[in-house]
Design a protein around this motif. Structure first.
Motif, short mmCIF file in Angstrom:
data_model
loop_
_atom_site.label_atom_id
_atom_site.label_comp_id
_atom_site.label_asym_id
_atom_site.label_seq_id
_atom_site.Cartn_x
_atom_site.Cartn_y
_atom_site.Cartn_z
N PHE A 33 33.44 7.36 33.17
CA PHE A 33 33.56 8.45 32.07
C PHE A 33 32.46 8.77 31.07
CE2 PHE A 33 38.61 9.17 32.54
CZ PHE A 33 38.56 9.99 33.46
N ALA A 34 31.49 7.30 31.35
CA ALA A 34 31.07 7.22 30.07
C ALA A 34 29.26 7.60 30.78
CB ALA A 34 30.59 6.27 29.78
N LEU A 89 33.10 22.49 28.52
CA LEU A 89 33.89 22.46 29.85
C LEU A 89 34.63 21.27 29.58
CD1 LEU A 89 36.44 23.34 30.71
CD2 LEU A 89 34.68 23.61 32.80
N VAL A 90 32.93 19.80 29.69
CA VAL A 90 33.27 18.74 30.24
C VAL A 90 33.79 18.17 29.10
CG1 VAL A 90 32.06 16.34 31.42
CG2 VAL A 90 32.07 18.76 32.26
N LEU A 91 32.86 18.08 28.10
CA LEU A 91 33.49 17.68 26.80
C LEU A 91 35.06 17.27 26.92
CD1 LEU A 91 31.15 17.38 24.43
CD2 LEU A 91 31.68 15.24 25.57
N ALA A 121 30.06 8.64 25.07
CA ALA A 121 29.46 8.09 25.72
C ALA A 121 29.59 6.42 25.87
CB ALA A 121 28.25 8.27 26.80
N ALA A 122 29.25 6.31 24.05
CA ALA A 122 29.36 5.23 23.91
C ALA A 122 30.67 4.50 23.21
CB ALA A 122 28.50 5.33 22.32
N ARG A 123 31.59 5.68 23.07
CA ARG A 123 33.12 4.66 23.20
C ARG A 123 33.59 4.83 23.76
NH1 ARG A 123 35.44 7.16 18.45
NH2 ARG A 123 37.35 7.26 18.79
N PHE A 124 33.54 5.39 25.80
CA PHE A 124 33.94 5.01 27.31
C PHE A 124 33.39 3.07 27.09
CE2 PHE A 124 35.01 9.58 27.82
CZ PHE A 124 35.99 9.04 28.23
N GLU A 170 39.61 10.68 26.47
CA GLU A 170 39.11 8.95 26.14
C GLU A 170 40.54 8.87 25.06
OE1 GLU A 170 37.78 7.55 21.79
OE2 GLU A 170 38.07 9.26 22.57
N MET A 171 41.14 9.95 24.54
CA MET A 171 41.80 9.58 23.68
C MET A 171 43.40 8.96 24.60
SD MET A 171 42.72 12.85 21.95
CE MET A 171 43.48 13.86 23.07
#
Length: 137
Positions: A23-24, A40-42, A84-87, A49-50
């Motif tokens: 996902f990242a 759309l992808v975000l 991405a950094a959160r993933f 991510e949630m």
């Protein structure tokens, strides 16, 4: 805890970590796409991510965090990279839950490295693969 159940849990955690890293990677790639595609992808990745965040906190036995104010809500390339950094951070948090000293044999890697560096064209490699010389005919 049963040994078989522990192995299944470890395998499942490794699969979830691989999914988070993919996902990242997708979030990094979408940063360079057009605005409608990125939107759309975000949208889909923010939902993922949630769910992943809830799973990580539940797996770690921590109370749910109130991080909604920190999460990026825009659709700019910077927001995609932040997601991405959160993933990646969630994947690292799950890595901390894996047991230390898994099935990977580090001693074999250390023995291979102690035998000296692998020179290009020497026919020696760590994985047993020897590169073939270029065919110039």
């Amino acid at each position: 805890m049963d040994v078989q159940a522990a192995m299944v849990d470890e395998r499942m955690l490794r699969r979830v970590i691989a999914l988070l890293v993919s996902f990242a990677d997708l979030a990094e790639r979408v940063a360079g796409r057009s605005a409608p595609v990125r939107w759309l992808v975000l949208l889909i990745l923010r939902h993922a991510e949630m769910v992943a965040e809830d799973f990580v906190f539940d797996a770690a036995g921590m109370p749910p965090a109130a991080l909604e104010g920190i999460a990026a809500v825009g659709n700019d390339p910077d927001d995609a990279l932040c997601l991405a950094a959160r993933f990646y951070a969630l994947a690292v948090a799950l890595c901390a839950l894996l047991p230390i000293g898994g099935r990977f044999d580090w001693r074999s890697v250390q023995r291979s490295l102690s035998s000296g560096p692998v020179a290009p064209g020497s026919g020696r490699a760590l994985s047993g693969y020897a590169p073939k010389p270029n065919d110039t005919s």
